[in-house]
Design a protein around this motif. Structure first.
Motif, mmCIF file in Angstrom:
data_model
loop_
_atom_site.group_PDB
_atom_site.id
_atom_site.type_symbol
_atom_site.label_atom_id
_atom_site.label_comp_id
_atom_site.label_asym_id
_atom_site.label_seq_id
_atom_site.Cartn_x
_atom_site.Cartn_y
_atom_site.Cartn_z
ATOM 1 N N PRO A 4 5.506 1.305 -0.831
ATOM 2 C CA PRO A 4 4.704 2.167 0.041
ATOM 3 C C PRO A 4 3.224 1.791 0.004
ATOM 4 O O PRO A 4 2.711 1.367 -1.026
ATOM 5 N N ILE A 5 2.555 1.965 1.132
ATOM 6 C CA ILE A 5 1.114 1.726 1.194
ATOM 7 C C ILE A 5 0.423 2.872 0.476
ATOM 8 O O ILE A 5 0.643 4.043 0.803
ATOM 9 N N ALA A 6 -0.382 2.554 -0.521
ATOM 10 C CA ALA A 6 -1.074 3.572 -1.314
ATOM 11 C C ALA A 6 -2.545 3.708 -0.921
ATOM 12 O O ALA A 6 -3.138 4.767 -1.096
ATOM 13 N N LEU A 7 -3.139 2.649 -0.398
ATOM 14 C CA LEU A 7 -4.560 2.652 -0.077
ATOM 15 C C LEU A 7 -4.789 1.684 1.066
ATOM 16 O O LEU A 7 -4.179 0.606 1.113
ATOM 17 N N PHE A 8 -5.651 2.078 2.000
ATOM 18 C CA PHE A 8 -5.993 1.191 3.113
ATOM 19 C C PHE A 8 -7.456 1.442 3.445
ATOM 20 O O PHE A 8 -7.866 2.582 3.640
ATOM 21 N N GLU A 9 -8.243 0.405 3.465
ATOM 22 C CA GLU A 9 -9.670 0.508 3.763
ATOM 23 C C GLU A 9 -9.993 -0.171 5.078
ATOM 24 O O GLU A 9 -9.331 -1.151 5.413
ATOM 25 N N PRO A 10 -10.959 0.270 5.833
ATOM 26 C CA PRO A 10 -11.806 1.421 5.549
ATOM 27 C C PRO A 10 -11.040 2.726 5.755
ATOM 28 O O PRO A 10 -10.031 2.779 6.462
ATOM 29 N N ASP A 11 -11.512 3.770 5.120
ATOM 30 C CA ASP A 11 -10.879 5.078 5.189
ATOM 31 C C ASP A 11 -11.214 5.734 6.526
ATOM 32 O O ASP A 11 -12.231 6.405 6.670
ATOM 33 N N THR A 12 -10.355 5.496 7.508
ATOM 34 C CA THR A 12 -10.535 6.084 8.836
ATOM 35 C C THR A 12 -9.284 6.880 9.190
ATOM 36 O O THR A 12 -8.236 6.710 8.573
ATOM 37 N N VAL A 18 -1.168 5.195 8.056
ATOM 38 C CA VAL A 18 -0.206 4.260 7.481
ATOM 39 C C VAL A 18 0.080 4.533 6.002
ATOM 40 O O VAL A 18 1.022 3.961 5.453
ATOM 41 N N ILE A 19 -0.700 5.389 5.364
ATOM 42 C CA ILE A 19 -0.485 5.697 3.942
ATOM 43 C C ILE A 19 0.928 6.255 3.769
ATOM 44 O O ILE A 19 1.351 7.159 4.478
ATOM 45 N N GLY A 20 1.657 5.687 2.828
ATOM 46 C CA GLY A 20 3.016 6.122 2.542
ATOM 47 C C GLY A 20 4.097 5.305 3.233
ATOM 48 O O GLY A 20 5.261 5.392 2.871
ATOM 49 N N TYR A 21 3.715 4.518 4.247
ATOM 50 C CA TYR A 21 4.720 3.691 4.929
ATOM 51 C C TYR A 21 5.296 2.680 3.947
ATOM 52 O O TYR A 21 4.570 2.006 3.225
ATOM 53 N N LEU A 44 2.104 -15.412 4.528
ATOM 54 C CA LEU A 44 1.967 -14.760 5.828
ATOM 55 C C LEU A 44 3.332 -14.356 6.362
ATOM 56 O O LEU A 44 4.305 -15.091 6.211
ATOM 57 N N SER A 45 3.370 -13.217 7.023
ATOM 58 C CA SER A 45 4.601 -12.779 7.684
ATOM 59 C C SER A 45 4.739 -13.483 9.025
ATOM 60 O O SER A 45 3.788 -14.063 9.544
ATOM 61 N N ALA A 46 5.914 -13.372 9.603
ATOM 62 C CA ALA A 46 6.108 -13.735 11.009
ATOM 63 C C ALA A 46 5.425 -12.642 11.831
ATOM 64 O O ALA A 46 4.973 -11.626 11.277
ATOM 65 N N PRO A 47 5.322 -12.784 13.143
ATOM 66 C CA PRO A 47 4.691 -11.737 13.953
ATOM 67 C C PRO A 47 5.358 -10.373 13.777
ATOM 68 O O PRO A 47 6.584 -10.280 13.688
ATOM 69 N N VAL A 48 4.515 -9.338 13.694
ATOM 70 C CA VAL A 48 4.989 -7.954 13.544
ATOM 71 C C VAL A 48 4.130 -7.034 14.404
ATOM 72 O O VAL A 48 3.015 -7.388 14.788
ATOM 73 N N ALA A 49 4.641 -5.848 14.677
ATOM 74 C CA ALA A 49 3.832 -4.801 15.306
ATOM 75 C C ALA A 49 2.974 -4.199 14.204
ATOM 76 O O ALA A 49 3.500 -3.712 13.200
ATOM 77 N N LEU A 50 1.667 -4.247 14.356
ATOM 78 C CA LEU A 50 0.773 -3.716 13.333
ATOM 79 C C LEU A 50 0.824 -2.201 13.341
ATOM 80 O O LEU A 50 0.848 -1.571 14.399
ATOM 81 N N LEU A 51 0.839 -1.605 12.164
ATOM 82 C CA LEU A 51 1.020 -0.163 12.009
ATOM 83 C C LEU A 51 -0.143 0.645 12.540
ATOM 84 O O LEU A 51 0.028 1.720 13.076
#
Length: 87
Positions: A4-12, A18-21, A44-51
């Motif tokens: 799970p995503i625990a932190l993502f910056e900048p905090d907006t 996306v926190i918890g995904y 690097l990942s293959a192409p994805v839909a950005l969260l």
């Protein structure tokens, strides 16, 4: 396994959504994460839909994963990942 995503910056507001995904729930992200851990290097990942695509829909990009280990000797010491999306 979960990542799970625990932190993502900048905090907006947009980034807080996306926190918890669970990044491991997506097969494309999971493949890149597994390769990063197996090879002990950024991957690097293959192409994805950005969260954090916003209200106008998703944006396509890729994600770079850097594995974080408790020590540098074994995959069993994997603690998580640092990641960054690119669009």
């Amino acid at each position: 396994v979960q990542a799970p995503i625990a932190l993502f910056e900048p905090d907006t507001v947009r980034n807080r959504r996306v926190i918890g995904y669970d990044m491991y729930s997506d097969p494309v992200r999971r493949a890149a994460m597994n390769e990063a851990a197996r090879e002990f290097r950024p991957t690097l990942s293959a192409p994805v839909a950005l969260l954090q695509g916003g209200t106008t829909g998703s944006r396509t990009g890729f994600v770079m994963f850097m594995p974080v280990f408790a020590d540098n000797s074994t995959r069993q010491s994997l603690r998580g990942y640092l990641y960054t999306p690119f669009n």
